[in-house]
Design an enzyme around this catalytic site. Sequence first.
Site, PDB file in Angstrom:
ATOM      1  NE  ARG A  61      -2.477  -2.205   3.002  1.00 28.04           N
ATOM      2  CZ  ARG A  61      -2.620  -2.176   4.322  1.00 28.04           C
ATOM      3  NH1 ARG A  61      -3.271  -1.182   4.883  1.00 28.04           N
ATOM      4  NH2 ARG A  61      -2.118  -3.129   5.072  1.00 28.04           N
ATOM      5  CD  GLU A  98      -2.237  -3.428  14.738  1.00 27.31           C
ATOM      6  OE1 GLU A  98      -2.254  -3.051  13.551  1.00 27.31           O
ATOM      7  OE2 GLU A  98      -3.131  -3.174  15.548  1.00 27.31           O
TER       8      GLU A  98
END
Length: 175
Positions: A61, A98
């Site tokens: 992204r 994460e």
Amino acid sequence: MSLQERIDQTIRNVPDFPKPGIQFKDITPILEDPKLSEEVVAAFAQFWKGKVDAIAGVESRGFLFGFPLAMQLNVPFILIRKKGKLPYQTVSYKYDLEYGSAEIEMHVGAVKDGMNVLIHDDLLATGGTAGAAAELIKKEGGKVAGFSFLVELEFLKGADKLSSYSDVVQRIVSY
Ligand SMILES: O=P(O)(O)OC[C@H]1O[C@H](OP(=O)(O)OP(=O)(O)O)[C@H](O)[C@@H]1O
Ligand SMILES: Nc1ncnc2[nH]cnc12
């Protein structure tokens, strides 16, 4: 409405993706709005114009706004990709996410000695990815000019992890 408010209203929150407990910030609805996408690139460009020699974008992204931004600023765009995707000789770095761990790579020779490089990604979470990208830039003899993100998940304190590389962290929206 401000750019921040329009981005906030356009991002889709997807609960429990890719794992239970993670609220995923889906930026794809922004890409479906060319006018808003253009304004996002313009906001990045206004901040960084004349301050960087190259932009390193992080797969996948980080490519979406990173490459149009590099073209707008008329500087080279450098791809930082997940392990095993780049065809030529690479440098690599392992880091925690994460939700898991990963290894990223960059082509040898993409960063020229002393180059002032902006590290760009769509989202800052724990800072593991952007920090790993900074390590690659330094390993190759570049300087980290700063970081830019469309979204920051402030509660994960990723910017703290980046402060040893640069204090200049642009984020358009924070949660
Ligand atoms: O700050 P961090 O905790 O390191 O997390 C942020 C990174 O995680 C996401 O990428 P992801 O690995 O999901 O890959 P993708 O862009 O290819 O979807 C995001 O685009 C950042 O690159
Ligand atoms: N919560 C999240 N939403 C979107 N991309 C991410 N990358 C890491 N954490 C993320």
